[in-house]
Motif scaffolding. Sequence first.
Motif, mmCIF file in Angstrom:
data_model
loop_
_atom_site.group_PDB
_atom_site.id
_atom_site.type_symbol
_atom_site.label_atom_id
_atom_site.label_comp_id
_atom_site.label_asym_id
_atom_site.label_seq_id
_atom_site.Cartn_x
_atom_site.Cartn_y
_atom_site.Cartn_z
ATOM 1 N N GLU A 74 0.821 -1.213 0.000
ATOM 2 C CA GLU A 74 0.000 0.000 0.000
ATOM 3 C C GLU A 74 0.857 1.266 0.000
ATOM 4 O O GLU A 74 0.504 2.264 -0.619
ATOM 5 C CB GLU A 74 -0.933 0.010 1.221
ATOM 6 N N ASP A 75 1.969 1.224 0.705
ATOM 7 C CA ASP A 75 2.822 2.402 0.857
ATOM 8 C C ASP A 75 3.806 2.581 -0.295
ATOM 9 O O ASP A 75 4.191 3.711 -0.598
ATOM 10 C CB ASP A 75 3.630 2.308 2.158
ATOM 11 N N ASP B 88 4.939 -3.264 -4.491
ATOM 12 C CA ASP B 88 3.754 -3.976 -4.980
ATOM 13 C C ASP B 88 4.075 -4.730 -6.270
ATOM 14 O O ASP B 88 3.782 -5.910 -6.402
ATOM 15 C CB ASP B 88 2.605 -2.989 -5.186
#
Length: 123
Positions: free
Chosen positions: A51-52, A57
Amino acid sequence: MEPVLPENNNQAKSNDEKSMAMLCHLAALAGFIVPFGSILGPLIIWLVKKEDMPVVDRHGRESLNFQFTMLIAYIVCFLLIFVAVGILLLPIVALFSFIMVIVASIKAYEGKEFSYPLTIRFL
């Protein structure tokens, strides 16, 4: 105390992202020590940081897809041991997996995208 300039802050974040992306790939080497560590290591890092950090990802997905593919290859090699072909294939698959993880880790730390060859896209 000197204030941190935005340029330095962006560079630090970029280095953190590159380091975490590299760790997504290197965590797969835990599979040589812990059962299913090759999947659990990248999965934990990916779930915590996806997410950060968009770079983590992408690299986490790539690493997990490759590790799932390698798991299938190991299962096939194990089954082929009963007809003696797996005895030759298993070390080849393990060496291929090890080399590709190292190459992917280096590319991730350099900030480059890397796509594992012969990978089934699950994620």
